[in-house]
Write an enzyme that holds these catalytic residues in place. Structure first.
Site, PDB file in Angstrom:
ATOM      1  N   LYS A 193      33.850  -0.481  61.223  1.00  0.00           N
ATOM      2  CA  LYS A 193      34.005  -0.290  59.780  1.00  0.00           C
ATOM      3  C   LYS A 193      32.688   0.303  59.273  1.00  0.00           C
ATOM      4  O   LYS A 193      32.037  -0.222  58.346  1.00  0.00           O
ATOM      5  CB  LYS A 193      34.366  -1.624  59.115  1.00  0.00           C
ATOM      6  CG  LYS A 193      34.754  -1.544  57.649  1.00  0.00           C
ATOM      7  CD  LYS A 193      36.102  -0.885  57.398  1.00  0.00           C
ATOM      8  CE  LYS A 193      36.318  -0.699  55.891  1.00  0.00           C
ATOM      9  NZ  LYS A 193      37.479   0.177  55.599  1.00  0.00           N
ATOM     10  N   ASP A 225      40.748  -0.197  59.584  1.00  0.00           N
ATOM     11  CA  ASP A 225      41.988  -0.135  58.794  1.00  0.00           C
ATOM     12  C   ASP A 225      42.891   0.974  59.322  1.00  0.00           C
ATOM     13  O   ASP A 225      44.103   0.793  59.508  1.00  0.00           O
ATOM     14  CB  ASP A 225      41.688   0.029  57.289  1.00  0.00           C
ATOM     15  CG  ASP A 225      40.670   1.121  56.989  1.00  0.00           C
ATOM     16  OD1 ASP A 225      40.041   1.663  57.920  1.00  0.00           O
ATOM     17  OD2 ASP A 225      40.500   1.441  55.786  1.00  0.00           O
TER      18      ASP A 225
END
Ligand code: IPM
Ligand code: MG
Length: 360
Positions: A193, A225
């Site tokens: 991330k 994600d």
């Protein structure tokens, strides 16, 4: 005759049922491969809390450290969910991982043609899926300091965990990721991330810096994600995934479900070479079906196969177990979690008997 000392940790819920089946099967193949297993059982998780007040009694850790490999089933259950954290079953599992320095967790998600219809995704999406998730297991937010629930100046409680990785922690798991990809399809996707987290920026920098040592491996990066989305959108793009502890926890459950049931997937947790690894199914203790002879023992059996291959250097014996699993599926035997129309529904013990027959 080669002797192998195996510590068995049946744990909680369906653990003892699936472990019993697996031990029977290991004993059945031992003579064929000239092996002798010396099994010692030890306590972990809820059963250990009930017996000793500690989810990882020191004797258990010592016993594991002194064995060639550890076969673990599952831990946890409603009964222990509200105890203070130090006395929860999960704390015992994390203590085992830390105590054996099991920094590399390999979670394969391979779809078997026999189970395609058990997947919740379309056949054309999952057919041919063969992914290995390499999850960092002894660092990141699971272990970072400071952690705890503190009271701030205003008297308000504040919960804190710290996601941290050092360069050496990243490098050693990156190396496992590259080596694993090299032995598979030659593609490594690192998941982080880095668009938000500094810890992920360091992760990405270190992985990128290592890439030139592996010119035969094609490296890519995804934000977590997006990776979660891609896993359910087009899972066949993945070969090997390397990621941190928390992201790996989440993504490995998602990857597992592509294959139809998390009840099918084994895992290996490895530390330094020559130190004992822990082999366990990816699924949990399933307290809702515990003691009812409904559990699927196949992930536990496949975990024993991983143990034979990765820890005991017995690839032929490992292949023999894997073949038996394919045979019983070909014969149409299914536990409830992988049941589909036209198949024969069996319980845990009957699945074990079918496996023994397939081996004979
Ligand atoms: C896993 C489990 C564990 C984890 C729990 C039981 C502590 O979900 O092995 O994936 O979060 O690592
Ligand atoms: Mg998990």
């Amino acid at each position: 005759m080669t002797q192998h000392r195996i510590t068995l940790l049946p744990g909680d819920g369906i653990g003892p049922e699936i472990m019993a089946v697996t031990v029977q099967i290991l004993e059945a193949i031992a003579p064929r491969f000239d092996l002798e297993f010396v099994f010692t059982e030890a306590l972990i998780g809820g059963v250990a809390i009930d017996a000793t007040g500690n989810p990882l009694p020191p004797e258990t850790l010592t016993q594991c450290q002194n064995s060639d490999a550890v076969l673990l089933a599952a831990i946890g259950g409603y009964k222990w969910d509200n105890l203070p954290r130090a006395q929860r079953p999960e704390t015992g599992l994390l203590g085992l991982r830390a105590g054996l320095d099991l920094f590399a967790n390999l979670r394969p998600a391979t779809i078997l043609p026999q189970l395609i219809d058990a997947s919740s995704l379309k056949r054309e999406v999952v057919e041919g899926v063969d992914i290995m998730v390499v999850r960092e297991l002894t660092g990141g937010v699971y272990f970072g300091q400071p952690k705890g629930i503190f009271t701030d100046e205003t008297g308000q409680k504040r919960g804190v965990n710290t996601m941290a990785y050092t360069e050496s922690e990243i490098d050693r798991i990156a190396q496992v990721g590259f080596e694993t990809a090299r032995k598979r399809g030659g593609k490594l996707c690192s998941v982080d991330k880095a668009n938000v987290l500094d810890v992920s920026q360091l992760w990405r920098d270190r992985i990128t810096a290592m890439a030139p040592q592996y010119p035969d491996v094609e490296l890519s990066h995804l934000y977590v994600d997006n990776a979660a989305m891609q896993l359910v959108r087009a899972p066949k793009q993945f070969d090997t995934i390397v990621t941190g502890n928390l992201f790996g926890d989440i993504l490995s459950d998602a990857a597992a479900m592509l294959t139809g049931s998390i009840g099918m997937l084994p895992s290996a947790s490895l530390g330094a070479p020559g130190k004992p690894g822990v082999f366990e199914p990816v699924h949990g203790s399933a307290p809702d079906i515990a003691g009812q002879d409904k559990a699927n023992p196949l992930a536990q059996v496949l975990s024993a196969a991983m143990m034979l291959r990765y820890a005991l250097d017995q690839p032929a014996a490992a292949a023999c177990l894997e073949k038996a699993v394919i045979t019983v599926l070909d014969q149409g035997y299914r536990t409830g979690d992988i049941m589909s129309e036209g198949m024969t529904l069996v319980g845990c013990q009957a699945m074990g008997e079918a496996l023994l027959k397939a081996l004979a």
